[in-house]
Write a protein that holds these residues in place. Structure first.
Motif, PDB file in Angstrom:
ATOM      1  N   GLN A 115     -14.563  51.358 -24.233  1.00 14.21           N
ATOM      2  CA  GLN A 115     -15.946  50.890 -24.309  1.00 14.21           C
ATOM      3  C   GLN A 115     -15.996  49.378 -24.302  1.00 14.21           C
ATOM      4  O   GLN A 115     -14.992  48.705 -24.551  1.00 14.21           O
ATOM      5  N   GLN A 116     -17.180  48.846 -24.012  1.00 16.04           N
ATOM      6  CA  GLN A 116     -17.441  47.425 -24.141  1.00 16.04           C
ATOM      7  C   GLN A 116     -18.910  47.230 -24.495  1.00 16.04           C
ATOM      8  O   GLN A 116     -19.749  48.099 -24.230  1.00 16.04           O
ATOM      9  N   ARG A 117     -19.203  46.115 -25.107  1.00 15.14           N
ATOM     10  CA  ARG A 117     -20.570  45.820 -25.517  1.00 15.14           C
ATOM     11  C   ARG A 117     -21.380  45.360 -24.309  1.00 15.14           C
ATOM     12  O   ARG A 117     -20.885  44.595 -23.484  1.00 15.14           O
ATOM     13  N   VAL A 118     -22.634  45.808 -24.253  1.00 12.45           N
ATOM     14  CA  VAL A 118     -23.518  45.438 -23.158  1.00 12.45           C
ATOM     15  C   VAL A 118     -24.867  45.043 -23.740  1.00 12.45           C
ATOM     16  O   VAL A 118     -25.121  45.194 -24.927  1.00 12.45           O
ATOM     17  N   GLY A 119     -25.740  44.516 -22.881  1.00 10.44           N
ATOM     18  CA  GLY A 119     -27.065  44.121 -23.331  1.00 10.44           C
ATOM     19  C   GLY A 119     -27.064  42.724 -23.908  1.00 10.44           C
ATOM     20  O   GLY A 119     -26.134  41.932 -23.698  1.00 10.44           O
ATOM     21  N   ASP A 120     -28.103  42.404 -24.656  1.00 17.26           N
ATOM     22  CA  ASP A 120     -28.216  41.081 -25.258  1.00 17.26           C
ATOM     23  C   ASP A 120     -27.112  40.858 -26.277  1.00 17.26           C
ATOM     24  O   ASP A 120     -26.636  41.800 -26.911  1.00 17.26           O
ATOM     25  N   PRO A 121     -26.685  39.601 -26.455  1.00 12.16           N
ATOM     26  CA  PRO A 121     -25.689  39.315 -27.490  1.00 12.16           C
ATOM     27  C   PRO A 121     -26.178  39.793 -28.846  1.00 12.16           C
ATOM     28  O   PRO A 121     -27.307  39.567 -29.239  1.00 12.16           O
ATOM     29  N   GLY A 122     -25.315  40.500 -29.544  1.00 14.74           N
ATOM     30  CA  GLY A 122     -25.678  40.998 -30.861  1.00 14.74           C
ATOM     31  C   GLY A 122     -26.457  42.291 -30.853  1.00 14.74           C
ATOM     32  O   GLY A 122     -26.834  42.799 -31.914  1.00 14.74           O
ATOM     33  N   SER A 123     -26.712  42.859 -29.670  1.00 13.57           N
ATOM     34  CA  SER A 123     -27.487  44.102 -29.625  1.00 13.57           C
ATOM     35  C   SER A 123     -26.691  45.283 -30.165  1.00 13.57           C
ATOM     36  O   SER A 123     -27.258  46.256 -30.644  1.00 13.57           O
ATOM     37  N   GLY A 124     -25.371  45.197 -30.059  1.00 10.39           N
ATOM     38  CA  GLY A 124     -24.537  46.294 -30.534  1.00 10.39           C
ATOM     39  C   GLY A 124     -24.467  47.486 -29.601  1.00 10.39           C
ATOM     40  O   GLY A 124     -23.837  48.492 -29.927  1.00 10.39           O
ATOM     41  N   LYS A 125     -25.106  47.410 -28.440  1.00 12.71           N
ATOM     42  CA  LYS A 125     -25.085  48.538 -27.519  1.00 12.71           C
ATOM     43  C   LYS A 125     -23.714  48.656 -26.858  1.00 12.71           C
ATOM     44  O   LYS A 125     -23.082  47.655 -26.541  1.00 12.71           O
ATOM     45  N   LEU A 126     -23.282  49.888 -26.658  1.00 12.14           N
ATOM     46  CA  LEU A 126     -21.964  50.150 -26.103  1.00 12.14           C
ATOM     47  C   LEU A 126     -22.074  50.917 -24.793  1.00 12.14           C
ATOM     48  O   LEU A 126     -22.907  51.817 -24.655  1.00 12.14           O
ATOM     49  N   TYR A 127     -21.256  50.524 -23.832  1.00 14.87           N
ATOM     50  CA  TYR A 127     -21.086  51.282 -22.594  1.00 14.87           C
ATOM     51  C   TYR A 127     -19.730  51.961 -22.696  1.00 14.87           C
ATOM     52  O   TYR A 127     -18.695  51.307 -22.865  1.00 14.87           O
ATOM     53  N   LYS A 128     -19.717  53.314 -22.611  1.00 15.87           N
ATOM     54  CA  LYS A 128     -18.507  54.061 -22.908  1.00 15.87           C
ATOM     55  C   LYS A 128     -18.045  54.883 -21.713  1.00 15.87           C
ATOM     56  O   LYS A 128     -18.863  55.378 -20.926  1.00 15.87           O
ATOM     57  N   LEU A 129     -16.736  55.024 -21.615  1.00 19.24           N
ATOM     58  CA  LEU A 129     -16.117  55.976 -20.712  1.00 19.24           C
ATOM     59  C   LEU A 129     -15.294  56.941 -21.540  1.00 19.24           C
ATOM     60  O   LEU A 129     -14.588  56.533 -22.471  1.00 19.24           O
ATOM     61  N   ARG A 130     -15.384  58.214 -21.228  1.00 19.80           N
ATOM     62  CA  ARG A 130     -14.613  59.217 -21.954  1.00 19.80           C
ATOM     63  C   ARG A 130     -13.517  59.790 -21.050  1.00 19.80           C
ATOM     64  O   ARG A 130     -13.674  59.853 -19.829  1.00 19.80           O
ATOM     65  N   ARG A 144     -20.780  57.068 -41.903  1.00 22.60           N
ATOM     66  CA  ARG A 144     -19.708  56.068 -41.920  1.00 22.60           C
ATOM     67  C   ARG A 144     -18.352  56.654 -41.539  1.00 22.60           C
ATOM     68  O   ARG A 144     -17.417  55.907 -41.279  1.00 22.60           O
ATOM     69  N   THR A 145     -18.228  57.970 -41.522  1.00 20.36           N
ATOM     70  CA  THR A 145     -16.962  58.602 -41.149  1.00 20.36           C
ATOM     71  C   THR A 145     -16.929  58.990 -39.672  1.00 20.36           C
ATOM     72  O   THR A 145     -15.920  59.518 -39.215  1.00 20.36           O
ATOM     73  N   GLN A 146     -18.028  58.739 -38.942  1.00 23.32           N
ATOM     74  CA  GLN A 146     -18.130  59.167 -37.548  1.00 23.32           C
ATOM     75  C   GLN A 146     -18.104  57.970 -36.595  1.00 23.32           C
ATOM     76  O   GLN A 146     -18.428  56.851 -36.987  1.00 23.32           O
ATOM     77  N   PRO A 147     -17.728  58.201 -35.320  1.00 15.58           N
ATOM     78  CA  PRO A 147     -17.767  57.113 -34.338  1.00 15.58           C
ATOM     79  C   PRO A 147     -19.171  56.549 -34.211  1.00 15.58           C
ATOM     80  O   PRO A 147     -20.155  57.289 -34.320  1.00 15.58           O
ATOM     81  N   PRO A 148     -19.292  55.246 -33.969  1.00 16.99           N
ATOM     82  CA  PRO A 148     -20.631  54.654 -33.832  1.00 16.99           C
ATOM     83  C   PRO A 148     -21.328  55.152 -32.575  1.00 16.99           C
ATOM     84  O   PRO A 148     -20.677  55.431 -31.567  1.00 16.99           O
ATOM     85  N   PRO A 149     -22.649  55.274 -32.597  1.00 20.50           N
ATOM     86  CA  PRO A 149     -23.382  55.715 -31.404  1.00 20.50           C
ATOM     87  C   PRO A 149     -23.429  54.614 -30.356  1.00 20.50           C
ATOM     88  O   PRO A 149     -23.098  53.446 -30.632  1.00 20.50           O
ATOM     89  N   ASP A 150     -23.851  54.972 -29.145  1.00 18.45           N
ATOM     90  CA  ASP A 150     -23.949  53.990 -28.059  1.00 18.45           C
ATOM     91  C   ASP A 150     -24.911  52.862 -28.424  1.00 18.45           C
ATOM     92  O   ASP A 150     -24.674  51.700 -28.099  1.00 18.45           O
ATOM     93  N   THR A 151     -26.002  53.208 -29.069  1.00 24.24           N
ATOM     94  CA  THR A 151     -26.967  52.216 -29.544  1.00 24.24           C
ATOM     95  C   THR A 151     -26.992  52.259 -31.059  1.00 24.24           C
ATOM     96  O   THR A 151     -27.220  53.324 -31.636  1.00 24.24           O
ATOM     97  N   PRO A 152     -26.739  51.141 -31.743  1.00 21.91           N
ATOM     98  CA  PRO A 152     -26.657  51.174 -33.209  1.00 21.91           C
ATOM     99  C   PRO A 152     -27.990  51.534 -33.833  1.00 21.91           C
ATOM    100  O   PRO A 152     -29.056  51.175 -33.314  1.00 21.91           O
ATOM    101  N   PRO A 153     -27.967  52.274 -34.955  1.00 18.52           N
ATOM    102  CA  PRO A 153     -29.221  52.636 -35.631  1.00 18.52           C
ATOM    103  C   PRO A 153     -29.951  51.393 -36.134  1.00 18.52           C
ATOM    104  O   PRO A 153     -29.331  50.409 -36.542  1.00 18.52           O
TER     105      PRO A 153
END
Length: 291
Positions: free
Chosen positions: A270-285, A34-43
């Motif tokens: 970042q922005q959310r991608v995939g199906d609505p509610g999937s929680g997947k993130l597309y990120k640029l660093r 909970r103290t770390q950035p969320p992953p690209d795909t939620p657990p």
């Protein structure tokens, strides 16, 4: 007269302590996440929970085996030293005996696999601490020891979870939040996991090279689109760090506003991608060294 030693009870107490240690470690890991950035795909927490429950049989078997191989001999030898040197010798000798019993398998396996010395020593120390705790808790010859260990251990695990959740809620624990950035942070090159980039300039111009990010639910015929071109950008501070946005307008590229993630040292947009509610993130660093 002291109660006769029951090694069956030693085994039960040591096994219980081992299981409680694993449970406490799981709680600590969940709080740390909970103290770390969320992953690209939620657990998938339900799947993780089911996996932990199914794996607990293996955890129980491993703790029994470790107790038989290391804890029971340590308690027996500590008893022997206690009879010869005085009862207090059992308390200080148990961790030393555990360390001695662990040394051959730990360093033997490390030498066979050419493992680095420092990680091997750290693992050895952690194993000594874990198994010594089981030995020391199992040493007293008191009635009801197993019940007390279970009650107090469960209280420690539950209390750690409750205090950790409270700390995340009210502030003592650093719950994750995005870094506060600004236009100066945005200037430079941002790159995705495949090498596509957005180049931001201080005058509000932006150039895209193969950047994707759109969800296939909005583009059913183009499930993994990418976009290139030149346009403009603007940073919006929002109410707080959670609502700050970066709007990028490139002709032919239909993107929602980019949100901010990552850390102050390694920011992301970042922005959310995939199906609505999937929680997947597309990120640029941000590219290291970008101005």
């Amino acid at each position: 007269m002291r109660q006769k030693r029951s090694y069956g009870r030693v085994l039960a107490v040591s096994t219980l302590v081992g299981n409680l240690e694993v449970a406490l470690a799981v709680v600590v890991v969940l709080l740390y996440v909970r103290t770390q950035p969320p992953p690209d795909t939620p657990p998938d927490y339900p799947a993780i929970g089911a996996g932990l429950l199914s794996a607990w049989t293996l955890v129980g078997l491993v703790t029994v085996l470790l107790s038989v191989v290391f804890v029971l001999p340590a308690v027996a030898l500590a008893d022997l030293l206690g009879r010869r040197l005085g009862r207090h010798a059992a308390w200080w000798s148990a961790p030393l005996i555990v360390a001695a019993l662990l040394a051959p398998p730990v360093f033997g396996v490390a030498a066979y696999n050419d493992a680095p010395t420092r990680p091997t020593l750290v693992f050895w120390a952690e194993a000594i601490a874990s198994l010594s705790l089981g030995a020391l808790i199992a040493l007293p010859r008191r009635a009801g020891l197993l019940r007390r260990v279970g009650l107090w251990g469960a209280a420690v695990v539950a209390g750690t979870g409750l205090l950790g959740a409270l700390g995340l809620t009210v502030g003592p624990l650093p719950a994750y939040e995005p870094p506060a950035i600004g236009p100066e942070t945005m200037t430079g090159t941002w790159i995705d996991h495949t090498g596509n980039t957005l180049d931001f300039t201080p005058d509000g111009r932006v150039t895209a090279f193969g950047v994707g990010g759109r969800g296939h639910y909005g583009y059913p015929g183009d499930p993994s689109p990418s976009c290139s071109g030149s346009g403009t950008w603007v940073y919006e501070a929002g109410r707080d760090v959670w609502t700050q946005k970066v709007r990028v307008d490139v002709p032919g590229c239909v993107w929602p506003a980019w949100s901010v993630g990552g850390t102050a040292r390694e920011p992301r947009i970042q922005q959310r991608v995939g199906d609505p509610g999937s929680g997947k993130l597309y990120k640029l660093r941000k590219v290291s060294g970008g101005s």
